[in-house]
Design a protein around this motif. Structure first.
Motif, PDB file in Angstrom:
ATOM      1  N   THR A 273       0.830  -1.193   0.000  1.00 54.34           N
ATOM      2  CA  THR A 273       0.000   0.000   0.000  1.00 54.34           C
ATOM      3  C   THR A 273       0.874   1.256   0.000  1.00 54.34           C
ATOM      4  N   GLY A 274       0.788   1.984  -1.068  1.00 52.53           N
ATOM      5  CA  GLY A 274       1.510   3.264  -1.162  1.00 52.53           C
ATOM      6  C   GLY A 274       3.007   3.159  -0.941  1.00 52.53           C
ATOM      7  N   VAL A 275       3.607   2.093  -1.420  1.00 55.63           N
ATOM      8  CA  VAL A 275       5.045   1.876  -1.151  1.00 55.63           C
ATOM      9  C   VAL A 275       5.898   2.765  -2.069  1.00 55.63           C
ATOM     10  N   ARG A 276       6.812   3.493  -1.435  1.00 59.06           N
ATOM     11  CA  ARG A 276       7.757   4.329  -2.188  1.00 59.06           C
ATOM     12  C   ARG A 276       9.167   3.953  -1.759  1.00 59.06           C
ATOM     13  N   LYS A 277      10.042   3.936  -2.731  1.00 53.43           N
ATOM     14  CA  LYS A 277      11.438   3.629  -2.431  1.00 53.43           C
ATOM     15  C   LYS A 277      12.326   4.278  -3.474  1.00 53.43           C
ATOM     16  N   ARG A 278      13.371   4.933  -3.017  1.00 51.05           N
ATOM     17  CA  ARG A 278      14.390   5.401  -3.958  1.00 51.05           C
ATOM     18  C   ARG A 278      15.759   5.138  -3.349  1.00 51.05           C
TER      19      ARG A 278
ATOM     20  N   LEU B 209      15.716  -4.404   1.505  1.00 51.97           N
ATOM     21  CA  LEU B 209      15.665  -2.942   1.508  1.00 51.97           C
ATOM     22  C   LEU B 209      14.465  -2.499   2.335  1.00 51.97           C
ATOM     23  N   PRO B 210      14.616  -1.477   3.155  1.00 46.21           N
ATOM     24  CA  PRO B 210      13.430  -0.968   3.838  1.00 46.21           C
ATOM     25  C   PRO B 210      12.700   0.030   2.926  1.00 46.21           C
ATOM     26  N   PRO B 211      11.366   0.031   2.930  1.00 41.31           N
ATOM     27  CA  PRO B 211      10.663   1.026   2.106  1.00 41.31           C
ATOM     28  C   PRO B 211      10.795   2.415   2.730  1.00 41.31           C
ATOM     29  N   ASP B 212      10.755   3.460   1.900  1.00 39.39           N
ATOM     30  CA  ASP B 212      10.792   4.825   2.443  1.00 39.39           C
ATOM     31  C   ASP B 212       9.422   5.230   2.959  1.00 39.39           C
ATOM     32  N   GLU B 213       8.408   4.785   2.262  1.00 36.71           N
ATOM     33  CA  GLU B 213       7.028   5.083   2.682  1.00 36.71           C
ATOM     34  C   GLU B 213       6.159   3.886   2.340  1.00 36.71           C
ATOM     35  N   GLY B 214       4.974   3.866   2.970  1.00 40.94           N
ATOM     36  CA  GLY B 214       4.007   2.830   2.639  1.00 40.94           C
ATOM     37  C   GLY B 214       4.134   1.589   3.507  1.00 40.94           C
ATOM     38  N   THR B 215       3.215   0.672   3.280  1.00 37.63           N
ATOM     39  CA  THR B 215       3.211  -0.541   4.099  1.00 37.63           C
ATOM     40  C   THR B 215       3.217  -1.793   3.227  1.00 37.63           C
ATOM     41  N   VAL B 216       3.839  -2.822   3.782  1.00 37.68           N
ATOM     42  CA  VAL B 216       3.879  -4.124   3.112  1.00 37.68           C
ATOM     43  C   VAL B 216       3.277  -5.137   4.077  1.00 37.68           C
ATOM     44  N   ASP B 217       2.331  -5.885   3.598  1.00 31.48           N
ATOM     45  CA  ASP B 217       1.718  -6.900   4.448  1.00 31.48           C
ATOM     46  C   ASP B 217       1.958  -8.275   3.826  1.00 31.48           C
ATOM     47  N   ILE B 218       2.765  -9.075   4.523  1.00 35.37           N
ATOM     48  CA  ILE B 218       3.117 -10.398   3.982  1.00 35.37           C
ATOM     49  C   ILE B 218       2.380 -11.467   4.774  1.00 35.37           C
ATOM     50  N   LEU B 219       1.621 -12.268   4.091  1.00 35.01           N
ATOM     51  CA  LEU B 219       0.863 -13.379   4.684  1.00 35.01           C
ATOM     52  C   LEU B 219       0.047 -12.918   5.891  1.00 35.01           C
ATOM     53  N   GLY B 220      -0.484 -11.716   5.777  1.00 37.21           N
ATOM     54  CA  GLY B 220      -1.411 -11.197   6.789  1.00 37.21           C
ATOM     55  C   GLY B 220      -0.787 -10.793   8.100  1.00 37.21           C
ATOM     56  N   GLY B 221       0.525 -10.728   8.174  1.00 40.58           N
ATOM     57  CA  GLY B 221       1.149 -10.433   9.471  1.00 40.58           C
ATOM     58  C   GLY B 221       2.033  -9.211   9.486  1.00 40.58           C
ATOM     59  N   GLY B 222       1.903  -8.345   8.500  1.00 43.74           N
ATOM     60  CA  GLY B 222       2.722  -7.136   8.479  1.00 43.74           C
ATOM     61  C   GLY B 222       3.962  -7.296   7.624  1.00 43.74           C
ATOM     62  N   PRO B 223       4.905  -6.382   7.784  1.00 43.21           N
ATOM     63  CA  PRO B 223       6.091  -6.393   6.915  1.00 43.21           C
ATOM     64  C   PRO B 223       7.026  -7.561   7.204  1.00 43.21           C
ATOM     65  N   PHE B 224       8.110  -7.620   6.444  1.00 36.91           N
ATOM     66  CA  PHE B 224       9.067  -8.724   6.566  1.00 36.91           C
ATOM     67  C   PHE B 224       9.613  -8.818   7.986  1.00 36.91           C
ATOM     68  N   ASP B 225       9.496  -9.987   8.553  1.00 37.18           N
ATOM     69  CA  ASP B 225      10.052 -10.264   9.876  1.00 37.18           C
ATOM     70  C   ASP B 225      10.594 -11.685   9.794  1.00 37.18           C
ATOM     71  N   VAL B 226      11.903 -11.786   9.879  1.00 30.43           N
ATOM     72  CA  VAL B 226      12.540 -13.066   9.580  1.00 30.43           C
ATOM     73  C   VAL B 226      12.072 -14.177  10.516  1.00 30.43           C
ATOM     74  N   MET B 227      11.765 -13.833  11.755  1.00 29.59           N
ATOM     75  CA  MET B 227      11.297 -14.869  12.688  1.00 29.59           C
ATOM     76  C   MET B 227       9.926 -15.396  12.273  1.00 29.59           C
ATOM     77  N   ARG B 228       9.043 -14.471  11.938  1.00 30.46           N
ATOM     78  CA  ARG B 228       7.679 -14.863  11.578  1.00 30.46           C
ATOM     79  C   ARG B 228       7.654 -15.610  10.244  1.00 30.46           C
ATOM     80  N   LEU B 229       8.542 -15.224   9.362  1.00 31.00           N
ATOM     81  CA  LEU B 229       8.476 -15.786   8.011  1.00 31.00           C
ATOM     82  C   LEU B 229       9.479 -16.907   7.768  1.00 31.00           C
ATOM     83  N   LYS B 230      10.198 -17.291   8.825  1.00 34.97           N
ATOM     84  CA  LYS B 230      11.182 -18.377   8.695  1.00 34.97           C
ATOM     85  C   LYS B 230      10.534 -19.609   8.063  1.00 34.97           C
ATOM     86  N   GLY B 231      11.000 -19.995   6.906  1.00 33.15           N
ATOM     87  CA  GLY B 231      10.457 -21.196   6.256  1.00 33.15           C
ATOM     88  C   GLY B 231       9.134 -20.973   5.547  1.00 33.15           C
ATOM     89  N   ARG B 232       8.541 -19.781   5.691  1.00 35.95           N
ATOM     90  CA  ARG B 232       7.248 -19.525   5.045  1.00 35.95           C
ATOM     91  C   ARG B 232       7.407 -18.732   3.756  1.00 35.95           C
TER      92      ARG B 232
END
Lengths: 309, 302
Positions: free
Chosen positions: A7-12, A55-78
Motif C-alpha cells: 500500500t503506497g510503497v515508495r522507495k528510492r 531494503l526498507p521502504p521509504d514510505e508505505g506498508t507491506v503486508d506479507i501473509l497477513g502479518g505485516g512487513p518482513f520479519d525473519v522470525m515470523r516468516l522463517k520457512g514460510r
C-alpha cells in the motif's frame, strides 16, 4: 484472501534519485500464481527486495501473509525467494547448500536433507546433488537457486526471472513444478517473458516506472472472458444475424477478422457455438480463434495508455 | 526471534562458515599462514639464541654448541636471558613467571601478541564483504537475522583463528624438538598449550574490528585495508593515550585505556587462571567491536 499486499510503497536509492517504487499499491491473491510484469526499470526487483527485507521502504506498508512487513522470525520457512542476481559459492555442493538453508529455515538436519533432495528432484538436479555448484552450467545453477526458493513448503514464493538461462525443456519442467503448486502456495513470478507469464499465471500485476498500471486475473487483463477474435476466410459475415442471435454483444470486422465482445451475462462458450454455427451456415471458413488479446498486447496497450495519460 | 532460535542460527552459520572455509581452502591458507608465522618466528628465534650461546661459549672458552638450547641454563644463571625477557615483556612479575617456562614458548607468545592482531583483523575483514559483493547473503537473509549472521561469522572465523593458532603452536613445538636440544617435549607442549588460548582470546577484539569493517563494503581489499589501518590506529591511540595520561592528563587514560585491548595484554601473562578476567573483557570487546558497524549493515541493501 491476500498473500501479499503493498500500500503506497515508495522507495528510492538516493535522496535526489528517481523513485524506484512510486506509491505502489497492489495485491496478490493467496494460492494464485501471479505474474509481475513491467519493462526494465519498472521496479520489479526493488519490489521483491522490499518484500524480502533486503531494503526498507521509504514510505508505505507491506503486508506479507497477513502479518505485516518482513520479519525473519515470523516468516522463517514460510517465504521462499529466488533473488535475481545472487551468486552461489562455486565450491559448495548442491545438497550441502540446500541443507544449510533448510537448517536456517528451522528444519532438523534430517528434514533439511530430505527437503533438499525433493527440491533438487523438482528442478531435475537430483543426479548432480553432490556436485559442486561451480561444476554446473549457468542454467543448472539457476535451477539450484530456484530449488532454494522451493525448499520446504513455503507459503509464499517470489521468483525473480526464474526462466532466465533455462533451455525449453528445463523451462517446461519448471513450469510444471510451479503449476503443481497452484492453489497450495502463492507464487509470484517476475519476468520479461510475457508468453511465459501468460502460460503460467492466473493473476497479473502490470507495473511501469514504479507504479501500478493494472492488476487483475489473467482473464480480466487479457480480456479472455469477454473478447474473442475470429480469423475468417473470404465471404460476407452475417453481422446482422449474429447481433440478432446474441443481443447486447459487440461485433466488429477488422483486417479479415471478426472481433466479438461478449455482453453482460453472456456465456462465452454458448456464444462461440452460436457464432461458429452462423459462420458455417454462411459458408465462411474459420481460420483461427483466439480468446482475448495476448498479455503482450494488453501490456503494451496499458503501458501506452498510462504513459499517455 | 527467540533466544534459542537465535543461538541455533548462530551455531548453524558458524558451522557452515567453517565448512565453506574448508571447501574454499581459505581455512587451509589461514592455518598455513599462522603455522608459517609462528613456527618461522620460532625458528628465527632459535638462531638468535644460538648466537647468544655462541657468544657465551666464546666468553667461557668452551666448545661451541651445534644446536641452540644446551646453554640456556647458563644464560639464565648469568641473567642474560632475564635481560632479554625484560626487554620483551617489561613487567617484572611477568618476567619472573615467564623465565621459568621454555624460552621458545615465551617468545612465541610475545611475538603472537604483536602479530595476531594483524592476522585476525585481516581474516575478519573477509567474513562478510565478499558475500555483499556477489549478493549471496540474500539466500541467508530471508532465513535468519542479520545479527545472527554477523555473530555466526564471528564465531566461525574465531574458531578458524583458534585452529590456526593450534597448528602454529604445533609448528613451534616441532621447531623446538628439531631445532634445539635439551627441550623436554612435555614441558614444551604444556607451555604452548598454556599460551595458545591466551593468544586466541587476544585475537578476538581484532577479529571483531575486521568483521566491523567487513560489514561496510563489498570490496574486500577496501575492508582489509580499513581493518589493518584500524589496527595500527588502535595501537597508535593506545601509545599516545598512555603517554599523555602518564605525563599530562591522567583522566584521559581512565577514559580511553579501558576500551583498548592493549590495556589487558599484560594481564594475559601469569600463572593459573589469573587472566580469566582479561579474557572475558577481550571476548566482550571483540563482540562489541564486531557490532560497531552493525546498524549500517542492518539497513544496507545486502
Amino acid at each position: 484472501m491476500t498473500a501479499l499486499k503493498l500500500t503506497g510503497v515508495r522507495k528510492r536509492y538516493s535522496r535526489r534519485g528517481a523513485w524506484a517504487l512510486d506509491g505502489l499499491s497492489c495485491q496478490f491473491p493467496a494460492g494464485s500464481i501471479s505474474g509481475l510484469v513491467g519493462p526494465n526499470g519498472a521496479g520489479k526487483t526493488t519490489l521483491f527486495s522490499v518484500v524480502c527485507g533486503y531494503l526498507p521502504p521509504d514510505e508505505g506498508t507491506v503486508d506479507i501473509l497477513g502479518g505485516g512487513p518482513f520479519d525473519v522470525m515470523r516468516l522463517k520457512g514460510r517465504l521462499g525467494v529466488l533473488p535475481q542476481d545472487a551468486a552461489i559459492g562455486t565450491r559448495l555442493t548442491c545438497r550441502g547448500f540446500l541443507t544449510y538453508l533448510g537448517g536456517l529455515q528451522g528444519m532438523s538436519g534430517r528434514d533439511a536433507e530430505a527437503a533438499a533432495e525433493r527440491a533438487l528432484t523438482d528442478v531435475l538436479l537430483h543426479d548432480r546433488a553432490d556436485d559442486r555448484a561451480g561444476s554446473l552450467s549457468h542454467g543448472m545453477r539457476r535451477r539450484l537457486a530456484v530449488a532454494s526458493a522451493l525448499l520446504g513448503a513455503p507459503e509464499l514464493i517470489l521468483l525473480d526471472e526464474p526462466m532466465a538461462g533455462l533451455d525449453p525443456a528445463q523451462g517446461r519442467a519448471l513450469r510444471e513444478v510451479l503449476g503443481s503448486l497452484h492453489g497450495k502456495t502463492t507464487v509470484i513470478v517476475s519476468s520479461h517473458d510475457l508468453d511465459e507469464i501468460e502460460r503460467l499465471c492466473d493473476y497479473v500485476v502490470l507495473m511501469d516506472k514504479g507504479a501500478l498500471i493494472r492488476e487483475g486475473s489473467m482473464a480480466e487483463v487479457t480480456g479472455r472472458g469477454e473478447l474473442v477474435r475470429w480469423d475468417l476466410g473470404p465471404g460476407e459475415v452475417p453481422v446482422a444475424a449474429l447481433e440478432a442471435t446474441l443481443p447486447g454483444c459487440g461485433f466488429t470486422l477488422r483486417d479479415g477478422a471478426l472481433l466479438f465482445e461478449a455482453g453482460d451475462e453472456v456465456d462465452l462458450d454458448e456464444a462461440s457455438v452460436a457464432i461458429a454455427g452462423a459462420l458455417s451456415t454462411a459458408g465462411i471458413p474459420i481460420r483461427g480463434v483466439q480468446r482475448g488479446t495476448s498479455l503482450e498486447e494488453s501490456f503494451l496497450a496499458e503501458t501506452q495508455e498510462a504513459r499517455g495519460s | 526471534m527467540t533466544t534459542l532460535q537465535s543461538l541455533r542460527d548462530v551455531a548453524l552459520v558458524a558451522r557452515w562458515w567453517l565448512a565453506r572455509s574448508v571447501r574454499t581452502r581459505s581455512a587451509g591458507a589461514l592455518v598455513l599462514i599462522y603455522t608459517l608465522l609462528l613456527a618461522g618466528g620460532a625458528w628465527m628465534f632459535t638462531k638468535f639464541i644460538h648466537s647468544m650461546e655462541l657468544t657465551l661459549a666464546n666468553t667461557l672458552r668452551v666448545p661451541p654448541t651445534k644446536k641452540p638450547g644446551a646453554m640456556l641454563d647458563t644464560l639464565k644463571e648469568r641473567g642474560e636471558l632475564k635481560e632479554l625477557l625484560q626487554g620483551m615483556i617489561e613487567d617484572p612479575a611477568a618476567v619472573e613467571w615467564a623465565i621459568q617456562l621454555p624460552v621458545l614458548s615465551t617468545f612465541t607468545f610475545w611475538m603472537g601478541l604483536g602479530a595476531v592482531p594483524f592476522l585476525a583483523c585481516a581474516a575478519g575483514a573477509e567474513a562478510i564483504s565478499p558475500d555483499i559483493r556477489d549478493r549471496s547473503l540474500r539466500y541467508e537473509l530471508v532465513r535468519t537475522g542479520r545479527l545472527e549472521l554477523v555473530a555466526g561469522r564471528f564465531l566461525g572465523q574465531a574458531f578458524l583463528v583458534g585452529l590456526g593458532l593450534a597448528f602454529g603452536c604445533a609448528g613451534v613445538w616441532i621447531v623446538a624438538m628439531t631445532g634445539m636440544v635439551d627441550q623436554p617435549p612435555a614441558e614444551q607442549a604444556t607451555s604452548l598449550m598454556l599460551f595458545a588460548p591466551r593468544l586466541w582470546v587476544w585475537s578476538l577484539p581484532w577479529l571483531g574490528l575486521g568483521i566491523a569493517c567487513s560489514q561496510l563494503s563489498g570490496t574486500v581489499n577496501f575492508t582489509r585495508t580499513l581493518a589493518l589501518g584500524g589496527t595500527v590506529g588502535v595501537m597508535i591511540v593506545f601509545g599516545i593515550t598512555q603517554w599523555l595520561s602518564d605525563d599530562y592528563w591522567p583522566i584521559l587514560g581512565d577514559l580511553v585505556l579501558p576500551i583498548l585491548p592493549h590495556s589487558y595484554s599484560l594481564g594475559l601473562w601469569g600463572p593459573g587462571f589469573g587472566w580469566a578476567g582479561e579474557a572475558l573483557i577481550l571476548a566482550a570487546m571483540g563482540l562489541v567491536w564486531a557490532l560497531v558497524t552493525y546498524p549500517l549493515f542492518a539497513r544496507r541493501n545486502a
